[in-house]
Design an enzyme around this catalytic site. Sequence first.
Site, PDB file in Angstrom:
ATOM      1  CG  ASP A 155      -1.929   1.008   1.326  1.00 34.63           C
ATOM      2  OD1 ASP A 155      -2.897   0.898   0.572  1.00 34.63           O
ATOM      3  OD2 ASP A 155      -1.790   1.952   2.138  1.00 34.63           O
TER       4      ASP A 155
ATOM      5  CD  GLU B 258      -2.074   2.562  -3.517  1.00 33.25           C
ATOM      6  OE1 GLU B 258      -3.158   3.075  -3.822  1.00 33.25           O
ATOM      7  OE2 GLU B 258      -1.678   2.501  -2.334  1.00 33.25           O
TER       8      GLU B 258
ATOM      9  CG  HIS C  41      -9.640  -0.994  -2.876  1.00 32.61           C
ATOM     10  ND1 HIS C  41      -8.459  -1.340  -3.535  1.00 32.61           N
ATOM     11  CD2 HIS C  41      -9.258  -0.294  -1.788  1.00 32.61           C
ATOM     12  CE1 HIS C  41      -7.434  -0.867  -2.853  1.00 32.61           C
ATOM     13  NE2 HIS C  41      -7.890  -0.229  -1.794  1.00 32.61           N
ATOM     14  CG  ASP C  42      -8.170   2.955  -3.329  1.00 36.62           C
ATOM     15  OD1 ASP C  42      -8.922   2.805  -2.345  1.00 36.62           O
ATOM     16  OD2 ASP C  42      -6.951   2.676  -3.303  1.00 36.62           O
TER      17      ASP C  42
HETATM   18  C1  NOJ Z   1      -4.331   3.055  -0.675  1.00 37.36           C
HETATM   19  C2  NOJ Z   1      -5.442   2.103  -0.481  1.00 37.36           C
HETATM   20  O1  NOJ Z   1      -5.675   1.411  -1.658  1.00 37.36           O
HETATM   21  C3  NOJ Z   1      -6.628   2.906  -0.006  1.00 37.36           C
HETATM   22  O2  NOJ Z   1      -7.813   2.162   0.004  1.00 37.36           O
HETATM   23  C4  NOJ Z   1      -6.299   3.452   1.349  1.00 37.36           C
HETATM   24  O3  NOJ Z   1      -7.325   4.316   1.771  1.00 37.36           O
HETATM   25  C5  NOJ Z   1      -4.991   4.228   1.340  1.00 37.36           C
HETATM   26  N1  NOJ Z   1      -3.958   3.587   0.583  1.00 37.36           N
HETATM   27  C6  NOJ Z   1      -4.478   4.400   2.734  1.00 37.36           C
HETATM   28  O4  NOJ Z   1      -4.041   3.161   3.233  1.00 37.36           O
END
Ligand code: NOJ
Length: 538
Positions: A194, A236, A310-311
Amino acid sequence: MEKKWWHHSVVYQIYPRSFYDSNNDGIGDLQGIIQKLDYIESLGADVIWLSPVYASPNDDNGYDIADYYQIMDEFGTMADMDELIAQAKQRNIKIVMDIVANHTSDEHQWFVEARKSKDNPYHDYYVWAKTPNNLRSIFSGSAWQYDEHLGEYYLHLFSKKQPDLNWTNPRVRQDIADMIIFWLEKGIGGFRFDVIDLIGKIPEQEITENGPKLHEYIKELNQKSFGRYDVLTVGETWGATIEIGEQYSNPKNNELSMIFQFEHILLDQQVDGEKWDLAPLDFIKLKQVLSKWQTELYGIGWNSLFWNNHDTPRAVSRFANDQQHRVEAAKLLATITHGMWGTPYIYQGEEIGMTNVRFDSLASYRDVETLNMYNERIKKGYSHETIMESIYTKGRDNARTPMQWNGSAYGGFSTTAPWINVNPNYETINVEQALADPNSIFNYYQQLIQLRKANDWVVYGTYRLILENDKNIFAYIRAYQEQEYLVYGNFSAQNVRFDIEELATVRREDIILSNYNETQLEQKMLQPFEAGIIKLVN
Ligand code: NOJ
């Protein structure tokens, strides 16, 4: 390039809270995932990326971890987790865990200790300042929160309940490495890291992304933990350029297998704006950006291929068409990514063409990022309607409505009201329907995945964009061992002219895959959202 098992893999991402609720408490769980493993196997995916399942107070749905060694109560137990790993293994599916190590929950024992006093050994696990600077939280407002007891501020690049870890502290780095080894020893297939590009931050200089020690920390983690195992690792990295992408994913650097780059995800927002500041997508740019990653990383590193997670909003709503042409449009998007060089990621529900949602009331929204943004923008004077339009277009809850399994109440996700409402279109868009329909999106994904598994050209072929300036058609050629393949798609709702005579004569028998049963390729025509793959014969 040395061959790796994950070069041939297709990853299926599960957001456990919204996947399948086995105990009918309205929240998805690990036993729910176990019950659906046959479904994932039948799709053909061989890796599952599991969004966080660790103990968490759920301020950010598990991305705020309170204990890396425990499973979230609502999801089950460590025994369930062990069972999931074992059951997946029986089906040759590997589990990729989501490691959130830029920050923890404020309820993590480290932070509880850190707040006790400035000389507590855990104090230096986090980032503190006597006076806050201008750093802003990605979830709105200042990134600094005052701690009354200590009389200083802690850094949180996300919510107040997600204090940032201090990676300059070697003990933090060691504890994270130990935790990763704990999961590796359970037989995990890899990790998604992450917001890994934030760990090298220098807050006092207001540097957050791509800090100077970032790659040093990743190399160290690799060397201390996962580098000794044959696993898939994906970072990520919102701020990655090609050069940075090479650094991460060049095997010689001993960092990560691949990264998620987000250049194509950042195109439909205003320049210098936030994601909520909507702008139309520039299709030519989209082609340029994706093609750049295809060609420039080729032979050096490795790509991840994705339209959504999911974001983000649902791919079919964002990049194509979620109304009249939804089925063709979803297949078109799949053709374009699954025809590319790299490892494709499918986000749960994408394989049945799930769409964005428009809830009437703000009260139906759950996402901390969305709710914080709403409050901030109302204070700044934006109208309710404008903000809701941003939420409908970009809000993360678009991706988080429950998986639509069938046409019964709550889409068959649960027998009780879920933690977030189901998308009302579950009666027509659902897995049961998809499995019964030979022309379904699901069925098309299966074919694309099988094509990748059976053909090295999909995995290792070179990439060349054609028709660069065409406003409707995305088309490229993959070449491998003297043979070329054309992957094409019409991103418009009109018939468009598709003239590839110079390349090849299109013969019906050379069409490997098409999202239309009847094509008009011989008449040099693509129908609305038509896509396919052709073997080029000269
Ligand atoms: C990226 C994640 O994919 C997201 O869902 C999260 O809110 C942020 N990082 C903080 O961890």
